[in-house]
Design a protein around this motif. Structure first.
Motif, PDB file in Angstrom:
ATOM      1  N   ASP A 130       0.807  -1.217   0.000  1.00  0.00           N
ATOM      2  CA  ASP A 130       0.000   0.000   0.000  1.00  0.00           C
ATOM      3  C   ASP A 130       0.842   1.270   0.000  1.00  0.00           C
ATOM      4  OD1 ASP A 130      -2.436  -1.375   0.044  1.00  0.00           O
ATOM      5  OD2 ASP A 130      -2.334  -1.609   2.236  1.00  0.00           O
ATOM      6  N   HIS A 131       2.148   1.132  -0.016  1.00  0.00           N
ATOM      7  CA  HIS A 131       3.035   2.274   0.151  1.00  0.00           C
ATOM      8  C   HIS A 131       3.489   2.779  -1.213  1.00  0.00           C
ATOM      9  CE1 HIS A 131       3.163  -0.221   3.767  1.00  0.00           C
ATOM     10  NE2 HIS A 131       3.317   0.917   4.436  1.00  0.00           N
ATOM     11  N   ARG A 159       5.584  12.624   9.913  1.00  0.00           N
ATOM     12  CA  ARG A 159       5.967  11.806   8.761  1.00  0.00           C
ATOM     13  C   ARG A 159       7.457  11.892   8.467  1.00  0.00           C
ATOM     14  NH1 ARG A 159       3.192  13.661   3.334  1.00  0.00           N
ATOM     15  NH2 ARG A 159       4.546  15.439   3.762  1.00  0.00           N
ATOM     16  N   LEU A 212       1.853   5.553   6.079  1.00  0.00           N
ATOM     17  CA  LEU A 212       1.031   4.355   6.352  1.00  0.00           C
ATOM     18  C   LEU A 212       1.731   3.386   7.299  1.00  0.00           C
ATOM     19  CD1 LEU A 212      -0.489   3.627   2.820  1.00  0.00           C
ATOM     20  CD2 LEU A 212      -1.517   4.827   4.762  1.00  0.00           C
TER      21      LEU A 212
END
Length: 247
Positions: free
Chosen positions: A137-138, A207, A229
């Motif tokens: 998903d990255h 982040r 994520l």
């Protein structure tokens, strides 16, 4: 292509250097004698115009359309990596950027640091192409840029200097609170002609961003992403086969 400029220009007016020889009336001669010939003046020859050769040297610079053919395809991705839809490919077209701009990172404040291939590639770039791939998903942004001979190596040197200058600084969050930042730039042995793994790590629940920059001759491959994520993508898993496919 830059049109060749005509260099060297000569005046259309001829001039005489030195003094002209003196002239006097010819003395009277007896009938039948040959008169004295008038003096002769030698004028300089006009300089000819010259035009330098406009024939380009070396191979042609690749366009964005050319670079786009080197972006990753589903067939060459490592196991677990995917392309969603078309991968959103974008390129700079069939023209070459004739304006050689300095990298903004030479002078911009550390607080403006944005870890992205589209941003880091800007200095000296003549063309580029980008797409997106996914490590699960990255998302990873893939950016391939081309440069004039020697400029790709110069750019990486400028970006290393930027990371060194900004290895610690204080940013602010959306509420204006200070956020200490640490930037590291580590060489990656054995990848392309040279490679740098740059990370921007904040203190606190913010982040972390990372970019792996690999020079392949006069091209640079930028792989960038973040841990929004939960973890950073496995950049090296993608970089190794992709760099080999570009060479």
């Amino acid at each position: 292509m830059v049109a060749a400029a005509v260099t060297g220009c000569s005046s259309g007016t001829l001039t005489v250097s030195g003094e002209l020889p003196a002239t006097t009336a010819a003395p009277a001669t007896s009938t039948g004698a040959t008169p004295t010939a008038p003096p002769t003046v030698q004028l300089p020859t006009a300089t000819a115009f010259s035009t330098p050769s406009s024939t380009p040297t070396g191979p042609p610079l690749p366009t964005g359309v050319d670079l786009r053919t080197s972006l990753p395809t589903a067939a060459m991705l490592p196991a677990g990596w995917t392309i969603k839809g078309t991968g959103n490919p974008v390129d700079t077209g069939t023209t070459i950027n004739e304006y050689r701009a300095d990298p903004p990172q030479i002078t911009e404040p550390c607080t403006q640091m944005r870890i992205s291939g589209t941003v880091f590639s800007q200095g000296y770039r003549v063309s580029g192409a980008t797409s997106e791939v996914y490590d699960g998903d990255h998302m990873v942004q893939v950016y391939l840029a081309a440069y004039r001979p020697g400029d790709a190596a110069k750019l990486l040197g400028d970006l290393r200097a930027y990371a060194e200058r900004c290895k610690t600084f204080t940013a602010k969050n959306t509420d204006g609170a200070p956020v200490p930042m640490t930037v590291t730039a580590q060489p990656v042995p054995g990848l392309g002609n040279e490679a740098v793994d740059l990370k921007q790590v904040p203190t606190g629940p913010y982040r972390t961003s990372e970019i792996v920059m690999t020079r392949i001759g006069d091209r640079v491959l930028f792989l960038s992403g973040d841990n929004i994520l939960g973890r950073l993508p496995n950049f090296m898993q993608l970089a190794v086969p992709l760099v080999k496919s570009i060479t």
